[in-house]
Structures are given as structure tokens and as C-alpha cells.
Design an enzyme around this catalytic site. Structure first.
Site, PDB file in Angstrom:
ATOM      1  N   LYS A  58      52.073  51.241  40.516  1.00 19.62           N
ATOM      2  CA  LYS A  58      52.506  51.510  41.895  1.00 19.62           C
ATOM      3  C   LYS A  58      54.004  51.791  41.935  1.00 19.62           C
ATOM      4  CE  LYS A  58      48.658  48.935  43.867  1.00 19.62           C
ATOM      5  NZ  LYS A  58      48.103  47.816  44.634  1.00 19.62           N
ATOM      6  N   GLN A 102      50.312  41.825  46.488  1.00 22.40           N
ATOM      7  CA  GLN A 102      49.173  42.122  45.606  1.00 22.40           C
ATOM      8  C   GLN A 102      48.224  40.923  45.560  1.00 22.40           C
ATOM      9  OE1 GLN A 102      48.654  45.133  44.119  1.00 22.40           O
ATOM     10  NE2 GLN A 102      46.867  44.549  42.949  1.00 22.40           N
ATOM     11  N   ASP A 125      49.033  48.004  53.190  1.00 23.50           N
ATOM     12  CA  ASP A 125      47.688  47.765  52.682  1.00 23.50           C
ATOM     13  C   ASP A 125      46.642  47.879  53.788  1.00 23.50           C
ATOM     14  OD1 ASP A 125      47.324  47.468  49.997  1.00 23.50           O
ATOM     15  OD2 ASP A 125      47.768  45.326  49.944  1.00 23.50           O
TER      16      ASP A 125
HETATM   17  N1  L37 Z   1      46.437  47.955  47.886  1.00 20.68           N
HETATM   18  N2  L37 Z   1      45.154  47.244  46.153  1.00 20.68           N
HETATM   19  C1  L37 Z   1      45.966  46.938  47.149  1.00 20.68           C
HETATM   20  N3  L37 Z   1      46.323  45.684  47.436  1.00 20.68           N
HETATM   21  C2  L37 Z   1      45.834  44.696  46.708  1.00 20.68           C
HETATM   22  O1  L37 Z   1      46.197  43.456  47.013  1.00 20.68           O
HETATM   23  N4  L37 Z   1      44.448  43.938  44.869  1.00 20.68           N
HETATM   24  C3  L37 Z   1      44.965  44.938  45.648  1.00 20.68           C
HETATM   25  C4  L37 Z   1      44.657  46.269  45.413  1.00 20.68           C
HETATM   26  N5  L37 Z   1      43.866  46.641  44.378  1.00 20.68           N
HETATM   27  C5  L37 Z   1      44.374  47.477  43.440  1.00 20.68           C
HETATM   28  O2  L37 Z   1      45.565  47.603  43.291  1.00 20.68           O
HETATM   29  N6  L37 Z   1      43.480  48.178  42.755  1.00 20.68           N
HETATM   30  C6  L37 Z   1      43.737  49.138  41.801  1.00 20.68           C
HETATM   31  C7  L37 Z   1      42.728  49.416  40.951  1.00 20.68           C
HETATM   32  C8  L37 Z   1      42.903  50.380  39.957  1.00 20.68           C
HETATM   33  C9  L37 Z   1      44.093  51.052  39.815  1.00 20.68           C
HETATM   34  C10 L37 Z   1      45.106  50.780  40.671  1.00 20.68           C
HETATM   35  C11 L37 Z   1      44.931  49.823  41.682  1.00 20.68           C
HETATM   36  C12 L37 Z   1      44.281  52.070  38.726  1.00 20.68           C
HETATM   37  O3  L37 Z   1      45.375  52.565  38.504  1.00 20.68           O
HETATM   38  N7  L37 Z   1      43.220  52.389  37.971  1.00 20.68           N
HETATM   39  C13 L37 Z   1      43.270  53.350  36.873  1.00 20.68           C
HETATM   40  C14 L37 Z   1      43.138  52.668  35.515  1.00 20.68           C
HETATM   41  C15 L37 Z   1      44.125  51.562  35.283  1.00 20.68           C
HETATM   42  C16 L37 Z   1      43.838  50.837  33.968  1.00 20.68           C
HETATM   43  O4  L37 Z   1      43.875  51.501  32.914  1.00 20.68           O
HETATM   44  O5  L37 Z   1      43.572  49.630  33.993  1.00 20.68           O
HETATM   45  C17 L37 Z   1      42.092  54.301  37.000  1.00 20.68           C
HETATM   46  O6  L37 Z   1      42.182  55.416  36.482  1.00 20.68           O
HETATM   47  O7  L37 Z   1      41.084  53.930  37.619  1.00 20.68           O
END
Ligand code: L37
Ligand code: NAP
Length: 287
Positions: A58, A102, A125
């Protein structure tokens, strides 16, 4: 003979990059016109390994588009009062347009109370009861990032949602419930399933639009997917081998769906892109 199709893959990584590019120029324009640089503060309590990765992603995304970002990393032992104090300070700061705490939070902290303390106008959020209510009545301002990103992915397919049967599996406040509201606003007929649903398989089989937000690796089997359905996989599960997989059996579902999101590279990158969007919205509305 069944007519097996091969689904088009919805490229979340690419669509998220498009969203970031749009935001980058919006932010430049905002800076030129008003002198305001959008600012996001991310608060992370403890060392949840997944949260550490997401928060890092983020912050990196903020830099790319020109949002000022500040990270507060607090120890696992942070008290409820300490976190409340930080939120109040951030609420009062003119440089901070967006506040993200978070989740999950350590157990000594009352999550509901913390989320309510965040100023609704800085609640990027979209978890504050004010913003939840706005979404519920169909007049949203700041919308939960993950389902908001899913709507953008659905738009990219060109599929008209009006009158379609949408099935959301999962009813959490951060994904399933807001997802249902957003689909309803687009005139889909929405069914929300959860762990007490009696006839989950039958319901999933009827879905023109299927959103899986369960948190169980490959729970939804390919045979449950209706021919031609659009499949959105929100799940992020790490297998014992350390591989990241969704809530849907991707291989099987791909043979029946018309469109499908991969994991990773589907919904995850969109969650972050929509957080940036919410921060720009909050900054533009700030007085
Ligand atoms: N807004 N999101 C918000 N607030 C929170 O309090 N917990 C939470 C939340 N959830 C969250 O951040 N989820 C999330 C899930 C996946 C990614 C980012 C945020 C992400 O970047 N996923 C990538 C792979 C990341 C990895 O390799 O682990 C993807 O391509 O799916
Ligand atoms: P959650 O709060 O744990 O909710 C899970 C939901 O799934 C609950 O409503 C639960 O039902 C339901 N469920 C559990 N087992 C079930 C079963 N056997 N049959 C039917 N329903 C079942 O999870 P969440 O926060 O919504 O997240 C869901 C998944 O999405 C997780 O994998 C998470 O990591 C991922 N996620 C991804 C992103 C992203 O950006 N990609 C963002 C957020 C979350 P009950 O309510 O009855 O318990």
C-alpha cells in the site's frame, strides 16, 4: 457432449495499473489547482505477516501515484487507549486525508470502537458506520476497497449485471456484505451465502456472477460453476507448500466460466488501487 469453454482471465494487475495511472494525473491536477497533496496514514499494530506484506504494498503504491504516505507501526502490546489517542491525533491533522487501520487488531483492542473513532471523512476503508450506512442507502462516498475493486473488475468484462443472479459466498463486513450492496445497486439479484447456508452448491450452480470470499483454499469446485458465469475469487489462502491460492478451484472453474480472476493478480492489486482512489476522493473533499 458438454460444451466446455475456456474463461478469459480478468487481469487485475493490469486494471489496477490503469486505475493508478488515472489517479496519478488526477493527483497532479489537484496539486496544481488547490496545492493539496493527498496524504494517507496507515496504522499497523503488531506483526501479522500478511498485514506486513499488504501494508508495504500500500505504501509503495502511494509513492508511485504521488500520495504522501506515513506509516505508524505499533507494538503488539499497544493498548486500546493508545490506539484511540493516535486516531484522535490523526483526525485533527490537516495533512492526513485518509486513515487506514490494518485489520486484524490484537485482542486487547476493541476493533469496532476503533473503527468508529476514525473521522468518516477520512475513513478510506469505508468501515465507519456512517459510510456503511451511506452504502446501504445507495448513496456511498467512501466504499470498502475490496468489493469496490471487484465492481471495477466486473465493469472491465462489459457484462451487464442488471437482472443477473449474483451469489456472494461470505458475509463479512469488509467483503461479503458491502459486495452484496454494490451488486444490488447495479440491479443484480443477490444471494448471500455463509457457513450456515443449507444448499450452498445448488445456489452456487445458479450464479451468473459468483463472488467467493470465504478464506478456504479451493473450496468452490469447478463443477459447481454455471456455464458462462463470471467468477471473482477474493480468497487469499497460503497452502502448506507456501503457494497462494484462492477460494475457487481455478483450473476446473476456468473450463466453465466466461471470465475468471486469478489469485494472485486478480482482486488483491485492485484492493490497493481503490484505497488510493478513496484517498484522492477524501483529499478532494477536504476543507
Ligand atoms: N483496506 N484491506 C483493507 N483494510 C484492512 O484492514 N485487512 C484489511 C484489508 N485487507 C487487505 O489489505 N487485503 C489485501 C489482500 C491482498 C493484497 C493486498 C491487500 C495483495 O496485494 N495481493 C496480491 C498478492 C500479495 C502476496 O503476494 O501475498 C495479489 O496479487 O493478490
Ligand atoms: P471472514 O471474515 O473470515 O469471512 C468468511 C466468510 O466465509 C464468513 O461469512 C463465513 O461464514 C463464510 N464461510 C466460511 N466457511 C464457509 C463454508 N464452509 N461455507 C460457506 N461459507 C463459509 O473473511 P473475509 O475477511 O471476508 O475474507 C475472505 C477471504 O478473502 C480470505 O481468504 C481473505 O484473506 C480474503 N481477502 C482478500 C482481499 C483481497 O484484497 N484480495 C481482501 C480481504 C480479504 P460465517 O459468517 O457463517 O462464519
Amino acid at each position: 457432449m458438454e460444451n466446455l469453454m475456456t474463461a478469459k482471465i480478468i487481469n487485475g494487475k493490469e486494471i489496477a495499473a490503469q486505475v493508478r495511472a488515472e489517479l496519478k494525473s488526477e493527483i497532479q491536477e489537484l496539486k496544481e489547482k488547490t496545492g493539496v497533496t493527498p496524504g494517507l496514514t496507515v496504522v499497523l499494530v503488531g506483526e501479522n505477516p500478511a498485514s506486513l506484506v499488504y501494508v508495504r504494498n500500500k505504501i509503495k503504491a502511494c509513492e508511485e501515484v504521488g500520495i504522501n504516505s506515513v506509516q505508524h507501526k505499533l507494538p503488539e502490546t499497544t493498548t486500546h487507549e493508545e490506539l484511540l489517542g493516535l486516531i484522535r491525533q490523526l483526525n485533527a491533522s490537516k495533512e492526513v486525508h485518509g486513515i487506514l487501520v490494518q485489520l486484524p487488531l490484537p485482542k486487547q483492542i476493541n476493533e469496532e470502537e476503533i473503527l468508529e473513532e476514525i473521522s468518516p471523512s477520512k475513513d478510506v476503508d469505508g468501515f465507519h458506520p456512517y459510510n456503511v450506512g451511506r452504502l446501504m442507502i445507495g448513496n456511498p462516498v467512501l466504499q470498502p476497497c475490496t468489493p469496490y475493486g471487484v465492481m471495477r473488475l466486473l465493469e472491465s468484462t462489459g457484462v451487464d449485471l442488471s437482472g443477473k443472479d449474483a451469489v456472494v459466498v461470505g458475509r463479512s463486513n469488509i467483503v461479503g456484505k458491502p459486495m452484496a450492496m454494490m451488486l444490488l445497486k447495479r440491479n443484480a439479484t443477490v444471494t448471500v451465502c455463509h457457513s450456515k447456508t443449507k444448499d450452498l452448491i445448488e445456489r452456487v450452480k445458479k450464479a451468473d456472477i459468483l463472488v467467493a470470499a470465504i478464506g478456504r483454499a479451493e473450496f468452490i469446485k469447478g463443477e459447481w460453476v454455471k456455464e458462462g458465469a463470471v467468477v471473482i475469487d477474493v480468497g487469499m489462502n497460503r497452502t502448506m507448500e507456501g503457494k497462494l491460492v484462492g477460494d475457487v478451484d481455478f483450473e476446473g472453474a476456468s473450463m466453465r466460466a466466461s471470465f475468471i480472476t486469478p489469485v494472485p493478480g486478480g482482486v488483491g492489486p485492485m484492493t490497493i488501487a481503490m484505497l488510493l482512489k478513496n484517498t484522492v476522493v477524501a483529499a478532494s473533499r477536504a476543507k
